[in-house]
Design a protein around this motif. Structure first.
Motif, short mmCIF file in Angstrom:
data_model
loop_
_atom_site.label_atom_id
_atom_site.label_comp_id
_atom_site.label_asym_id
_atom_site.label_seq_id
_atom_site.Cartn_x
_atom_site.Cartn_y
_atom_site.Cartn_z
N GLY A 1 2.30 -7.92 4.31
CA GLY A 1 2.21 -6.86 3.31
C GLY A 1 3.36 -5.87 3.37
O GLY A 1 4.15 -5.86 4.30
N ASN A 2 3.41 -5.02 2.34
CA ASN A 2 4.61 -4.22 2.08
C ASN A 2 4.95 -3.19 3.15
O ASN A 2 6.11 -2.80 3.30
N LYS A 3 3.97 -2.73 3.91
CA LYS A 3 4.26 -1.62 4.82
C LYS A 3 5.22 -1.99 5.95
O LYS A 3 5.87 -1.12 6.52
N THR A 4 5.32 -3.28 6.24
CA THR A 4 6.25 -3.70 7.30
C THR A 4 7.67 -3.25 6.99
O THR A 4 8.41 -2.81 7.88
N ARG A 5 8.07 -3.33 5.72
CA ARG A 5 9.45 -2.92 5.37
C ARG A 5 9.67 -1.44 5.63
O ARG A 5 10.74 -1.00 6.06
N LYS A 6 8.64 -0.63 5.32
CA LYS A 6 8.78 0.82 5.49
C LYS A 6 8.73 1.19 6.98
O LYS A 6 9.49 2.04 7.45
N LEU A 7 7.82 0.52 7.70
CA LEU A 7 7.66 0.84 9.12
C LEU A 7 8.89 0.44 9.94
O LEU A 7 9.15 1.03 10.99
N SER B 1 -7.34 0.69 4.68
CA SER B 1 -5.89 0.85 4.53
C SER B 1 -5.09 -0.29 5.16
O SER B 1 -5.17 -0.53 6.37
N ASN B 2 -4.27 -0.94 4.33
CA ASN B 2 -3.33 -1.93 4.85
C ASN B 2 -2.25 -1.26 5.67
O ASN B 2 -1.75 -1.80 6.65
N HIS B 3 -1.88 -0.06 5.22
CA HIS B 3 -0.85 0.70 5.94
C HIS B 3 -1.30 1.01 7.37
O HIS B 3 -0.53 0.87 8.32
N SER C 1 1.84 0.78 -7.82
CA SER C 1 2.38 2.10 -7.54
C SER C 1 1.25 2.97 -7.00
O SER C 1 0.35 3.37 -7.73
N GLY C 2 1.27 3.19 -5.68
CA GLY C 2 0.20 3.95 -5.04
C GLY C 2 0.75 5.23 -4.44
O GLY C 2 1.01 6.21 -5.13
N SER C 3 0.97 5.20 -3.10
CA SER C 3 1.58 6.39 -2.48
C SER C 3 3.04 6.53 -2.90
O SER C 3 3.62 7.59 -2.75
N GLY C 4 3.64 5.47 -3.39
CA GLY C 4 4.89 5.60 -4.14
C GLY C 4 6.15 5.03 -3.54
O GLY C 4 7.11 4.77 -4.25
N GLY C 5 6.17 4.84 -2.21
CA GLY C 5 7.42 4.43 -1.57
C GLY C 5 7.95 3.08 -2.03
O GLY C 5 9.16 2.86 -2.05
N THR C 6 7.04 2.19 -2.41
CA THR C 6 7.50 0.86 -2.83
C THR C 6 8.30 0.97 -4.12
O THR C 6 9.45 0.54 -4.20
N GLN C 7 7.70 1.57 -5.14
CA GLN C 7 8.39 1.66 -6.43
C GLN C 7 9.63 2.57 -6.32
O GLN C 7 10.70 2.23 -6.83
N HIS D 1 4.55 -9.18 -4.99
CA HIS D 1 3.24 -9.32 -4.32
C HIS D 1 3.32 -8.54 -3.01
O HIS D 1 3.94 -8.98 -2.05
N THR D 2 2.63 -7.39 -3.00
CA THR D 2 2.77 -6.48 -1.86
C THR D 2 1.73 -6.72 -0.76
O THR D 2 1.66 -5.95 0.20
N GLY D 3 0.91 -7.77 -0.90
CA GLY D 3 -0.02 -8.11 0.19
C GLY D 3 -1.43 -7.59 -0.07
O GLY D 3 -1.89 -7.55 -1.20
C1 LIG Z 1 -1.21 -4.21 -0.48
C2 LIG Z 1 -0.59 -2.98 -1.03
N1 LIG Z 1 0.12 -3.08 -2.17
C3 LIG Z 1 0.67 -1.99 -2.74
C4 LIG Z 1 0.54 -0.74 -2.17
C5 LIG Z 1 1.17 0.41 -2.87
O1 LIG Z 1 2.40 0.71 -2.30
P1 LIG Z 1 2.89 2.20 -2.27
O2 LIG Z 1 1.86 2.97 -1.50
O3 LIG Z 1 4.21 2.13 -1.61
O4 LIG Z 1 2.97 2.71 -3.66
C6 LIG Z 1 -0.16 -0.59 -0.98
C7 LIG Z 1 -0.33 0.73 -0.37
O5 LIG Z 1 -1.03 0.98 0.54
C8 LIG Z 1 -0.75 -1.74 -0.39
O6 LIG Z 1 -1.45 -1.66 0.75
#
Ligand SMILES: Cc1ncc(COP(=O)(O)O)c(C=O)c1O
Length: 341
Positions: A48-54, A77-79, A193-199, A318-320
């Motif tokens: 999932g996406n948080k690996t890139r940020k971490l 939380s996946n994060h 687009s959630g907490s925002g860092g990905t977008q 696909h962010t996981g």
């Molecule tokens: C699986 C998954 N996809 C997308 C997101 C959203 O990413 P971001 O929080 O960077 O906007 C999250 C955030 O927790 C996530 O866990």
């Protein structure tokens, strides 16, 4: 774009694949060709996406001598899962603050990511009500564990700070290099687009690498398009500033659509469930009811509305998030027909 000045941990060992989804595209029947950038396959416990940020956040933490990390997120939380996983990998303690955004949603023996928190052994879990001042709570937790001799580093929810966003600036650079080898003609990336860092990180990275792709964010948390776009613009400009670039991203490039959110954060609607089933049954790829099911429902909805050109190839990030499915087992109750032989 120069990312060399930032201490990183090297968690992303190779580019994640960009794969065509031919059966999904055909079944969707909306005249687009969907491809997935498979960040669900990133390294780290269950991807999932948080690996890139971490990679960046823990890089800074470890360079500064941290012995413990504190972070926060929702109860599934996946994060938090990935922060805990990488903390274990690095020999750091890890303390989690879990926000009950849906009252009563924290189940100490729950499944999904919650089970992973228990199995991997977070050093502590603090459960707070939705809307609690989590940043202050993490700061007081940091003081408390510092009094006990630890050197804590606080990572904001979703690693949604400019440093964490650089993980997705790096992803934009990765995509840009992949497209130099083979480009089906993408014009648009669709992502959650959630907490925002990905977008925000993607937008900053595309800008900094002059890659002419637009990003459509699908709100998975905030019901207000204007609030989310303001958040993403600020974070993307802060990430650009970290990269030594002017904070001048064109606000017109920030698009966060709120209409696929359904009833609210972590509550899936029929569109989300339909998108999850369609992807599962055509490509055997799992999406989750909180993030990727909604971003995929956004892509499906946009395709049906004629948002894309005829036969346009569209890149879905696909962010996981698949582990959360196991916390929602009741939603996927259809049982295959039983044969008796
Ligand atoms: C699986 C998954 N996809 C997308 C997101 C959203 O990413 P971001 O929080 O960077 O906007 C999250 C955030 O927790 C996530 O866990």
């Amino acid at each position: 774009m120069n990312l060399h000045g930032f201490p990183r941990r090297g968690y992303v060992t190779r580019p994640t694949p960009i794969e065509p989804l031919p059966r999904f595209s055909r079944a969707l029947g909306a005249g687009i060709e969907v491809f997935a950038k498979r960040d669900d396959l990133l390294p780290g416990c269950l991807g999932g996406n948080k690996t890139r940020k971490l990679d960046f956040c823990l890089g800074e933490a470890i360079a500064g001598g941290a012995t413990a990390v504190i972070t926060c997120g929702a109860v599934q939380s996946n994060h938090c899962r990935l922060t805990l996983a990488w903390a274990i990998h690095e020999g750091l303690d890890c303390h989690l603050v879990l926000e009950e955004r849906v009252p009563g949603s924290y189940l100490p023996h729950g499944s999904g990511n919650n089970l992973v928190f228990n199995l991997l052994g977070a050093n502590s879990v603090t459960v707070v009500p939705g809307g609690a001042p989590v940043q202050e709570i993490m700061s007081s937790l940091a003081r408390k564990i510092a009094d006990g001799g630890a050197r804590p580093y606080v990572i904001p929810g979703g690693a949604a700070d400019p440093l964490g966003a650089l993980g997705y600036a790096a992803c934009a650079q990765e995509i840009s290099l992949q497209l130099m080898d083979s480009d089906p003609g993408f014009r648009t990336i669709v992502c959650a687009s959630g907490s925002g860092g990905t977008q925000a990180g993607l937008l900053a990275g595309l800008e900094a690498s002059s890659t002419p792709l637009s990003v459509v964010g699908i709100n998975v948390r905030r019901p207000s398009r204007a609030d989310q776009e303001k958040l993403i613009l600020g974070l993307a400009n802060d990430a650009l500033a970290l990269l030594g670039r002017p904070r001048d991203l064109d606000p017109g490039k920030v698009v966060c659509l709120e209409r696929f959110l359904g009833p609210g954060y972590s509550i899936p609607d029929q569109g989300t469930l339909e998108a999850i089933r369609l992807l599962a049954r055509t490509e055997a790829i799992l999406a989750d009811p909180v993030y990727t099911g909604k971003s995929l429902a956004g892509l499906v909805g946009l395709a049906r509305e004629g948002f894309f050109e005829k036969d346009e190839p569209v890149l879905y990030l696909h962010t996981g998030g698949a582990p959360a499915i196991f916390g929602y087992a009741g939603l996927f109750g259809e049982v295959p027909p039983r044969l008796h032989v």
